[in-house]
Design an enzyme around this catalytic site. Sequence first.
Site, PDB file in Angstrom:
ATOM      1  N   VAL A 181     -17.284  -7.814 -54.283  1.00  0.00           N
ATOM      2  CA  VAL A 181     -17.711  -8.049 -55.675  1.00  0.00           C
ATOM      3  C   VAL A 181     -17.773  -9.533 -56.043  1.00  0.00           C
ATOM      4  O   VAL A 181     -18.365  -9.889 -57.061  1.00  0.00           O
ATOM      5  CB  VAL A 181     -16.828  -7.296 -56.708  1.00  0.00           C
ATOM      6  CG1 VAL A 181     -16.987  -5.803 -56.600  1.00  0.00           C
ATOM      7  CG2 VAL A 181     -15.365  -7.720 -56.622  1.00  0.00           C
TER       8      VAL A 181
ATOM      9  N   SER B  72      -4.725  -5.927 -67.332  1.00  0.00           N
ATOM     10  CA  SER B  72      -3.337  -5.617 -66.959  1.00  0.00           C
ATOM     11  C   SER B  72      -2.453  -6.085 -68.105  1.00  0.00           C
ATOM     12  O   SER B  72      -2.808  -7.028 -68.820  1.00  0.00           O
ATOM     13  CB  SER B  72      -2.955  -6.379 -65.689  1.00  0.00           C
ATOM     14  OG  SER B  72      -1.550  -6.353 -65.505  1.00  0.00           O
TER      15      SER B  72
ATOM     16  N   TYR C  65      -3.176 -14.241 -61.136  1.00  0.00           N
ATOM     17  CA  TYR C  65      -3.548 -12.858 -61.494  1.00  0.00           C
ATOM     18  C   TYR C  65      -3.583 -12.677 -63.007  1.00  0.00           C
ATOM     19  O   TYR C  65      -4.538 -12.108 -63.553  1.00  0.00           O
ATOM     20  CB  TYR C  65      -2.533 -11.913 -60.847  1.00  0.00           C
ATOM     21  CG  TYR C  65      -2.773 -10.442 -61.077  1.00  0.00           C
ATOM     22  CD1 TYR C  65      -3.745  -9.752 -60.373  1.00  0.00           C
ATOM     23  CD2 TYR C  65      -1.995  -9.727 -61.988  1.00  0.00           C
ATOM     24  CE1 TYR C  65      -3.945  -8.386 -60.565  1.00  0.00           C
ATOM     25  CE2 TYR C  65      -2.187  -8.365 -62.190  1.00  0.00           C
ATOM     26  CZ  TYR C  65      -3.166  -7.704 -61.478  1.00  0.00           C
ATOM     27  OH  TYR C  65      -3.355  -6.355 -61.673  1.00  0.00           O
TER      28      TYR C  65
ATOM     29  N   ILE D  15       1.805   0.668 -61.999  1.00  0.00           N
ATOM     30  CA  ILE D  15       1.243   1.935 -61.550  1.00  0.00           C
ATOM     31  C   ILE D  15       1.515   2.062 -60.046  1.00  0.00           C
ATOM     32  O   ILE D  15       1.354   1.078 -59.302  1.00  0.00           O
ATOM     33  CB  ILE D  15      -0.291   1.973 -61.814  1.00  0.00           C
ATOM     34  CG1 ILE D  15      -0.628   1.584 -63.277  1.00  0.00           C
ATOM     35  CG2 ILE D  15      -0.869   3.340 -61.462  1.00  0.00           C
ATOM     36  CD1 ILE D  15      -0.021   2.447 -64.361  1.00  0.00           C
TER      37      ILE D  15
HETATM   38  P1  NAP Z   1      -5.324  -1.321 -54.764  1.00  0.00           P
HETATM   39  O1  NAP Z   1      -4.689  -0.001 -54.442  1.00  0.00           O
HETATM   40  O2  NAP Z   1      -4.812  -2.544 -54.075  1.00  0.00           O
HETATM   41  O3  NAP Z   1      -6.910  -1.180 -54.508  1.00  0.00           O
HETATM   42  C1  NAP Z   1      -7.753  -2.269 -54.750  1.00  0.00           C
HETATM   43  C2  NAP Z   1      -9.187  -1.865 -54.553  1.00  0.00           C
HETATM   44  O4  NAP Z   1     -10.027  -3.023 -54.760  1.00  0.00           O
HETATM   45  C3  NAP Z   1      -9.491  -1.367 -53.139  1.00  0.00           C
HETATM   46  O5  NAP Z   1     -10.424  -0.321 -53.216  1.00  0.00           O
HETATM   47  C4  NAP Z   1     -10.126  -2.579 -52.462  1.00  0.00           C
HETATM   48  O6  NAP Z   1     -11.007  -2.267 -51.418  1.00  0.00           O
HETATM   49  C5  NAP Z   1     -10.900  -3.171 -53.635  1.00  0.00           C
HETATM   50  N1  NAP Z   1     -11.243  -4.575 -53.415  1.00  0.00           N
HETATM   51  C6  NAP Z   1     -10.405  -5.598 -53.118  1.00  0.00           C
HETATM   52  N2  NAP Z   1     -11.100  -6.741 -52.973  1.00  0.00           N
HETATM   53  C7  NAP Z   1     -12.403  -6.427 -53.163  1.00  0.00           C
HETATM   54  C8  NAP Z   1     -13.618  -7.178 -53.135  1.00  0.00           C
HETATM   55  N3  NAP Z   1     -13.635  -8.495 -52.861  1.00  0.00           N
HETATM   56  N4  NAP Z   1     -14.777  -6.541 -53.401  1.00  0.00           N
HETATM   57  C9  NAP Z   1     -14.789  -5.216 -53.652  1.00  0.00           C
HETATM   58  N5  NAP Z   1     -13.681  -4.437 -53.701  1.00  0.00           N
HETATM   59  C10 NAP Z   1     -12.507  -5.055 -53.442  1.00  0.00           C
HETATM   60  O7  NAP Z   1      -5.253  -1.652 -56.302  1.00  0.00           O
HETATM   61  P2  NAP Z   1      -4.873  -0.719 -57.561  1.00  0.00           P
HETATM   62  O8  NAP Z   1      -3.421  -0.799 -57.777  1.00  0.00           O
HETATM   63  O9  NAP Z   1      -5.561   0.583 -57.451  1.00  0.00           O
HETATM   64  O10 NAP Z   1      -5.542  -1.579 -58.724  1.00  0.00           O
HETATM   65  C11 NAP Z   1      -6.862  -1.338 -59.206  1.00  0.00           C
HETATM   66  C12 NAP Z   1      -7.126  -2.248 -60.381  1.00  0.00           C
HETATM   67  O11 NAP Z   1      -6.138  -2.026 -61.377  1.00  0.00           O
HETATM   68  C13 NAP Z   1      -7.051  -3.740 -60.037  1.00  0.00           C
HETATM   69  O12 NAP Z   1      -8.014  -4.448 -60.775  1.00  0.00           O
HETATM   70  C14 NAP Z   1      -5.667  -4.117 -60.490  1.00  0.00           C
HETATM   71  O13 NAP Z   1      -5.556  -5.481 -60.793  1.00  0.00           O
HETATM   72  C15 NAP Z   1      -5.507  -3.247 -61.718  1.00  0.00           C
HETATM   73  N6  NAP Z   1      -4.107  -3.010 -62.080  1.00  0.00           N
HETATM   74  C16 NAP Z   1      -3.251  -2.388 -61.221  1.00  0.00           C
HETATM   75  C17 NAP Z   1      -1.921  -2.204 -61.610  1.00  0.00           C
HETATM   76  C18 NAP Z   1      -0.918  -1.537 -60.714  1.00  0.00           C
HETATM   77  O14 NAP Z   1       0.279  -1.525 -61.082  1.00  0.00           O
HETATM   78  N7  NAP Z   1      -1.281  -0.959 -59.604  1.00  0.00           N
HETATM   79  C19 NAP Z   1      -1.490  -2.663 -62.868  1.00  0.00           C
HETATM   80  C20 NAP Z   1      -2.396  -3.289 -63.706  1.00  0.00           C
HETATM   81  C21 NAP Z   1      -3.703  -3.443 -63.311  1.00  0.00           C
HETATM   82  P3  NAP Z   1     -10.495  -2.134 -49.885  1.00  0.00           P
HETATM   83  O15 NAP Z   1      -9.849  -0.781 -49.774  1.00  0.00           O
HETATM   84  O16 NAP Z   1     -11.728  -2.239 -49.084  1.00  0.00           O
HETATM   85  O17 NAP Z   1      -9.514  -3.244 -49.664  1.00  0.00           O
END
Ligand code: NAP
Length: 246
Positions: A63, A141, A154, A187
């Site tokens: 992206v 977030s 971040y 999460i």
């Molecule tokens: P995650 O499990 O680490 O998954 C991240 C996803 O983003 C994966 O599908 C990854 O693809 C994709 N990605 C990473 N770099 C990319 C790039 N350059 N281009 C396209 N796709 C890319 O993360 P998550 O916890 O589900 O988080 C999802 C969203 O929620 C994020 O924006 C995160 O900041 C936000 N968020 C998460 C939390 C939490 O506690 N988990 C809290 C607040 C906000 P690959 O599988 O190919 O690596």
Amino acid sequence: MEERKVVLVTGGSRGIGKEVAEVYAENGYDVVINYVSDKTDVEGIKKEFEEKGVKCLLVKADVSKAEDVNNMVESAIAEFGKIDVLVNNAGITRDTLLMRMSEEDFDKVIEINLKGTYLVTKSVTKYMMKKRQGSIINLASVVGVVGNAGQCNYSASKAGIIGFTKSVAKELASRNIRANAVAPGFIATDMTSVLSDSVKESINAQIPLKRMGTAREVAEVIYFLGSEKSSYITGQVINIDGGMVM
Ligand code: NAP
């Protein structure tokens, strides 16, 4: 028969994004998801969806790269002719204290989280504007709202996403396109699995609901924001954090 709707979920291969794609698929949407390097996991998701009669397009796209993003969006339009809902979910962390943070780690997080959101939104809204309809949901977030030691890159990216969402909501409201952000707290996904048990325990103790959230709990709110049930909501940031920030 009513025309099927289409959702584009970036970062739909794992965690919250995968769950978001699943909730939309369960509700009769066709789905576009990207992968970055490993196609194996997403092939499984596509197969699962197709067995349920859901069309699923997989596109390789980073992206943070304009060429990849434009190719992803054009492939989606070639396949489905439209994108009704965009979920800018792809995101990474590169955590460390400011004094130890390299310029590379700062730039990488801004490029994928913030610039990625800008690139995908710009590319998709071109088509939403023609249809005079659309809903965009960006993953912010709680740390973009309140900050967090060890996450200045971040939290800056997520605060940027909040400002970006509000500006886009103002620009596009007259075209019947809504833009909202969600601000999850902690999460349970791969992103937070790296935290030690003692860190997780101390985080849980500070959350009024005393636990981390699930990807499903975030995905359901994102589904609501993409649906007509939220038709009078735009430019908002919805916290999904067990009461951490209130
Ligand atoms: P995650 O499990 O680490 O998954 C991240 C996803 O983003 C994966 O599908 C990854 O693809 C994709 N990605 C990473 N770099 C990319 C790039 N350059 N281009 C396209 N796709 C890319 O993360 P998550 O916890 O589900 O988080 C999802 C969203 O929620 C994020 O924006 C995160 O900041 C936000 N968020 C998460 C939390 C939490 O506690 N988990 C809290 C607040 C906000 P690959 O599988 O190919 O690596």
